[in-house]
Structure formats: structure tokens, C-alpha cells
Design an enzyme around this catalytic site. Structure first.
Site, PDB file in Angstrom:
ATOM      1  N   ASN A 154       1.947  18.507 -36.598  1.00  0.00           N
ATOM      2  CA  ASN A 154       3.293  18.610 -36.032  1.00  0.00           C
ATOM      3  C   ASN A 154       3.129  19.292 -34.790  1.00  0.00           C
ATOM      4  OD1 ASN A 154       5.920  18.983 -35.315  1.00  0.00           O
ATOM      5  ND2 ASN A 154       6.590  19.476 -37.486  1.00  0.00           N
TER       6      ASN A 154
ATOM      7  N   LYS B  89       1.748  22.804 -36.001  1.00  0.00           N
ATOM      8  CA  LYS B  89       1.628  23.085 -37.374  1.00  0.00           C
ATOM      9  C   LYS B  89       0.896  21.854 -38.082  1.00  0.00           C
ATOM     10  CE  LYS B  89       5.131  23.440 -41.167  1.00  0.00           C
ATOM     11  NZ  LYS B  89       6.523  23.734 -41.683  1.00  0.00           N
TER      12      LYS B  89
ATOM     13  N   ARG C 234       3.814  13.552 -36.524  1.00  0.00           N
ATOM     14  CA  ARG C 234       5.250  13.605 -36.636  1.00  0.00           C
ATOM     15  C   ARG C 234       5.977  13.388 -34.980  1.00  0.00           C
ATOM     16  NH1 ARG C 234       9.424  18.141 -35.028  1.00  0.00           N
ATOM     17  NH2 ARG C 234      11.242  17.119 -35.552  1.00  0.00           N
TER      18      ARG C 234
ATOM     19  N   HIS D  39      15.874  14.289 -38.267  1.00  0.00           N
ATOM     20  CA  HIS D  39      15.287  14.756 -39.394  1.00  0.00           C
ATOM     21  C   HIS D  39      15.230  13.526 -40.719  1.00  0.00           C
ATOM     22  CE1 HIS D  39      18.074  18.568 -38.300  1.00  0.00           C
ATOM     23  NE2 HIS D  39      16.715  18.798 -38.052  1.00  0.00           N
TER      24      HIS D  39
ATOM     25  N   LEU E 151      20.021  21.940 -43.162  1.00  0.00           N
ATOM     26  CA  LEU E 151      20.639  22.977 -42.424  1.00  0.00           C
ATOM     27  C   LEU E 151      19.474  24.025 -42.323  1.00  0.00           C
ATOM     28  CD1 LEU E 151      23.874  23.802 -44.704  1.00  0.00           C
ATOM     29  CD2 LEU E 151      23.648  22.392 -42.786  1.00  0.00           C
TER      30      LEU E 151
ATOM     31  N   ASN F 191      17.619  25.769 -38.142  1.00  0.00           N
ATOM     32  CA  ASN F 191      17.880  26.110 -37.005  1.00  0.00           C
ATOM     33  C   ASN F 191      18.385  24.877 -36.029  1.00  0.00           C
ATOM     34  OD1 ASN F 191      17.907  27.730 -34.646  1.00  0.00           O
ATOM     35  ND2 ASN F 191      16.386  26.354 -33.638  1.00  0.00           N
ATOM     36  N   GLY F 192      17.868  23.797 -36.607  1.00  0.00           N
ATOM     37  CA  GLY F 192      18.582  22.614 -36.412  1.00  0.00           C
ATOM     38  C   GLY F 192      19.210  22.104 -37.351  1.00  0.00           C
TER      39      GLY F 192
ATOM     40  N   ARG G  14      22.340  25.234 -30.735  1.00  0.00           N
ATOM     41  CA  ARG G  14      23.109  24.201 -30.386  1.00  0.00           C
ATOM     42  C   ARG G  14      24.619  24.059 -30.617  1.00  0.00           C
ATOM     43  NH1 ARG G  14      18.650  19.925 -32.329  1.00  0.00           N
ATOM     44  NH2 ARG G  14      17.348  21.522 -32.923  1.00  0.00           N
TER      45      ARG G  14
ATOM     46  N   ASP H 108      19.762  33.294 -35.440  1.00  0.00           N
ATOM     47  CA  ASP H 108      19.299  33.419 -36.729  1.00  0.00           C
ATOM     48  C   ASP H 108      20.336  33.781 -37.846  1.00  0.00           C
ATOM     49  OD1 ASP H 108      17.940  34.456 -39.064  1.00  0.00           O
ATOM     50  OD2 ASP H 108      15.956  35.199 -37.777  1.00  0.00           O
TER      51      ASP H 108
ATOM     52  N   ARG I  83      20.051  34.799 -40.822  1.00  0.00           N
ATOM     53  CA  ARG I  83      20.007  35.869 -41.602  1.00  0.00           C
ATOM     54  C   ARG I  83      20.552  37.227 -40.691  1.00  0.00           C
ATOM     55  NH1 ARG I  83      13.542  34.554 -41.944  1.00  0.00           N
ATOM     56  NH2 ARG I  83      14.287  34.236 -40.019  1.00  0.00           N
TER      57      ARG I  83
ATOM     58  N   GLY J  10      15.899  25.393 -44.271  1.00  0.00           N
ATOM     59  CA  GLY J  10      15.860  26.855 -44.339  1.00  0.00           C
ATOM     60  C   GLY J  10      17.083  27.659 -44.665  1.00  0.00           C
TER      61      GLY J  10
ATOM     62  N   ASN K  97      18.079  28.471 -48.874  1.00  0.00           N
ATOM     63  CA  ASN K  97      17.655  29.908 -49.187  1.00  0.00           C
ATOM     64  C   ASN K  97      19.141  30.714 -48.882  1.00  0.00           C
ATOM     65  OD1 ASN K  97      15.213  30.049 -49.480  1.00  0.00           O
ATOM     66  ND2 ASN K  97      14.867  29.347 -47.300  1.00  0.00           N
TER      67      ASN K  97
ATOM     68  N   GLU L  88       8.484  17.841 -45.331  1.00  0.00           N
ATOM     69  CA  GLU L  88       8.332  16.783 -44.267  1.00  0.00           C
ATOM     70  C   GLU L  88       6.777  16.624 -43.871  1.00  0.00           C
ATOM     71  OE1 GLU L  88      11.406  17.172 -40.758  1.00  0.00           O
ATOM     72  OE2 GLU L  88      11.074  19.254 -41.394  1.00  0.00           O
TER      73      GLU L  88
END
Length: 391
Positions: A9, A16, A88, A177, A206, A208-209, A238, A279, A281, A324, A328, A378
Site C-alpha cells: 500500500n 505499508k 492497492r 474504501h 469511519l 480519518n477518511g 475533509r 484526531d 481521540r 479506526g 474503537n 484491507e
């Protein structure tokens, strides 16, 4: 591993990777090369349960990053002898309905589609070309984020814009996605113990994108992202849905050109614009007006899409959270579905807030519409599609 597939990726400043056996869903190794092109790069390589192999040094370009990947496998194992490399690729336009064996024509097509994904397709191509040099005799396969959504009916993918834009310029809804949705929908069917072909699902990816997709019988029938990944839900940086006239208004009143507006909506908006951070969190950790408003806007948008897709599908067999944040953040899950009890949608507080992190149901056992949390994978999906194409 009987069928090891190297999944790559390639991003603008990172690579990655995972060495995966799609037959057993096992992983021999995985890693991340970060901050490519910056002064302080880092490679983190994990071989099973061994201590991580970490190297901090600059990686001037993706070529040096791929060399470092090979060095990591040589130094920390396991032996790297993939039967294929799965890549990817973000945008396949309307040309690729599934994974494709990479040849010169596929490379040319990905390149031609780069204006639709200028931040992604060019670096995806860089990864492909470098991998071809490193593994010249190994099949290379492109797995497209957009392919899953090519089942959209014309009334879902067609924008009400001039015919020339649609026919000559390819202006339509594509959706993204897709590898995540393909994996998660299959796993949701397994958790429910039902055939995917008989299920209507609303899946919320759900992170960051972020995006939402209505899936009927394993086929995407509507999705929130459009021509680009900017449309739809509020995201980390975004904006998601805004009035299309916003660009013209900002040009007249603020002297901004199209590139400036697009950059601001992509990189300076979303949670970042509302709460000063993209973020989730960090937003959750605060108790102030900005953070509360950001969370309200974020979850209200999700709830609107859930309601719209419920109406579109007519019957919903499960709501599925992934990504993410979806996996979570129990507070986001609860807030996004608040007030939908009349539709048979509710969450059980204890189940929803459990520390369990695997595939699970977070709705009451008697709920008319199960609410599931399915961690996405993915890389496993890319390996699965790669192997399926080659066998």
C-alpha cells in the site's frame, strides 16, 4: 505459508506492507515505512511475535524505502519469496470492475486516471514500477478501491450535470474504501451466520477518511463518497457535503481559486476546522463548546446517511461499523444511531462499551436490526482478490 502474497500500500510519504496467506488468513510479517522524503524516516518491521525490527534513517524516495523493506526481510525474516504482489490502487474509474493483472495497458490506464486521484494514483504507480524491478518474475496485481462500487445503478452514480462532463470527462459517483467494504460485508455475513446474497447492510467506514455504503446482496447500491473522496461524511480534515456553490462564493468574496478551495476542503476542514484537530481521540478528550459541536456535526451527518440508506434499501439486516473510529469509539457508535429506535436500531450500552476488540455485536440480543463492529482488513482483502485472480 503455502501461498504468500506481498501486499503493498504505497502512499505519498509511506509504504505499508504485509506478507499474507489469504488461504489461512495468516500473516508472516508486516511493516510500515514512514516519512519518506523527510529528514527523519522510520521503518518498523514485525515478524510474527519477534521483537520489532526498527530502523530510523532518511528514505529520500520510494526506491530507497523498497530497498529498506528488502533489507528488513533479510535481517529479521521471514524469507521473502511471494507468489504474487498485490497493490492497492485508489482509482480505477469505470474501467476496472475487479482486480487486474498488471501489464503495460493497466499501467497506462492507471496513469490516465490520475487526474481523478492526483494524490494517490501516481504514488500507487510508483510502488508498482518499483516492485516490478525487485520482483521481475512475480505476477503483480492491482486491486482498486473504486471497483466494489461499479455495481451502483445509474440513478446512484449519475450526477445531474452537463452531458459533456459526464461522457467526456467521466464526472460521476465512483465511491471509495471498496476493499474495506468487500472484506467487511463478507465477515458481517459470517458473524450473522447468513448468506451475503440475502443481506441488506449499511456499512460505516469511519476513520480519518470516512464513508457510508448501502450494500444489497453483496453489491454496493449507494455510497457517500463521489467523484473524489471529499463528498459525504465529515472526516478528519475533509468537509464532506457542502453547497456546490461554495467555490464560486469564495472566489467572489475571498479571491480564492479552485485549487485553493479544493485544498482547504480536503486538508483544512472536517474535525480539524471545527475543533482544531483532526484526531477523534483528541476531540473526545476535551469538554468545550468547539469539541461538542464537532462531535454533534460529525455524528448527525452519519445518522442522516443511515436514515437515507434505510429508506433506499427498504429493509436492513445489520448496521456495521468499521475503520479506526468505527471500531474503537463506542461514543461515536451510540451517538450516530441515537433516536433510531423506531427503525429497530439501538445499541446495548454494556456491549458497546466492552473492551473486546474483535468482531462483535453491540446491539441487544432482541434488536430488530443487529449492530455489528467488524475490524477491517484491507490487506487481507487485497491478498484474497490477488489470489482469486491468479487461480
Amino acid at each position: 505459508m503455502d501461498t504468500p502474497i506481498l501486499v503493498l500500500n504505497t502512499g505519498s510519504s509511506s509504504v505499508k506492507y504485509e506478507l499474507v496467506d489469504p488461504g489461512t488468513r495468516g500473516r508472516a510479517a508486516k511493516g510500515l515505512i514512514e516519512r519518506i522524503g523527510q529528514e527523519r524516516g522510520r521503518l518498523t518491521h514485525r515478524n510474527g511475535d519477534d521483537p520489532p525490527y526498527v530502523r530510523d534513517r532518511p528514505f529520500p524516495g520510494h526506491g530507497e524505502a523498497l530497498d529498506a523493506l528488502m533489507e528488513a526481510f533479510a535481517a529479521a525474516g521471514p524469507d521473502l519469496a511471494p507468489v504474487a504482489v498485490g497493490h492497492r490502487v485508489v482509482h480505477g474509474g469505470d474501467r476496472f470492475t475487479g482486480a487486474a493483472l498488471i501489464d503495460d495497458d493497466v499501467i497506462a490506464a492507471i496513469e490516465e486516471l490520475s487526474p481523478l486521484a492526483p494524490l494517490h494514483n501516481p504514488v500507487n504507480l510508483t510502488g508498482i514500477r518499483l516492485a516490478q524491478k525487485v520482483f521481475p518474475d512475480v505476477p503483480q496485481v492491482a486491486v482498486f478501491d473504486t471497483a466494489f462500487h461499479l455495481t451502483l445503478p445509474p440513478e446512484a452514480y449519475t450526477y445531474a450535470v452537463p452531458r459533456d462532463w459526464r461522457e467526456r470527462l467521466g464526472v460521476r459517483r465512483y465511491g471509495f474504501h471498496g476493499t474495506s467494504y468487500a472484506y467487511v460485508s463478507r465477515r458481517a455475513a459470517a458473524v450473522l451466520g447468513r448468506d451475503l446474497a440475502e443481506l441488506n447492510l449499511i456499512v460505516l467506514h469511519l476513520g480519518n477518511g470516512a464513508s457510508a455504503t448501502a450494500i444489497s446482496g453483496g453489491r454496493s447500491v449507494d455510497t457517500s463518497m463521489g467523484l473524489t473522496p471529499l463528498e459525504g461524511l465529515v472526516m478528519g480534515t475533509r468537509s464532506g457535503d457542502v453547497d456546490p456553490a461554495l467555490g464560486g462564493y469564495l472566489a467572489r468574496t475571498n479571491g480564492m481559486d479552485a485549487q485553493q478551495v479544493e485544498h482547504a476542503l480536503t486538508h483544512d476542514s472536517g474535525l480539524l476546522a471545527l475543533a482544531g484537530t483532526g484526531d477523534m481521540r483528541e476531540v473526545r478528550a476535551r469538554d468545550d463548546d468547539e469539541a461538542r459541536l464537532a462531535l454533534a456535526v460529525y455524528t448527525r451527518r452519519i445518522r442522516k446517511y443511515v436514515g437515507a440508506y434505510y429508506a433506499l434499501l427498504g429493509r436492513v439486516d445489520a448496521i456495521v461499523f468499521t475503520g479506526g473510529i468505527g471500531e474503537n469509539d463506542p461514543l461515536t457508535r451510540a451517538a450516530a444511531l441515537k433516536g433510531l429506535d423506531r427503525l429497530g436500531i439501538t445499541v446495548d450500552t454494556e456491549l458497546n462499551e466492552s473492551e473486546h476488540r474483535g468482531e462483535r455485536e453491540v446491539s441487544p440480543p432482541t434488536a430488530e436490526v443487529p449492530v455489528l463492529v467488524i475490524p477491517t482488513d484491507e490487506e487481507q482483502e487485497i491478498a484474497h482478490q490477488t489470489l482469486t485472480l491468479l487461480t
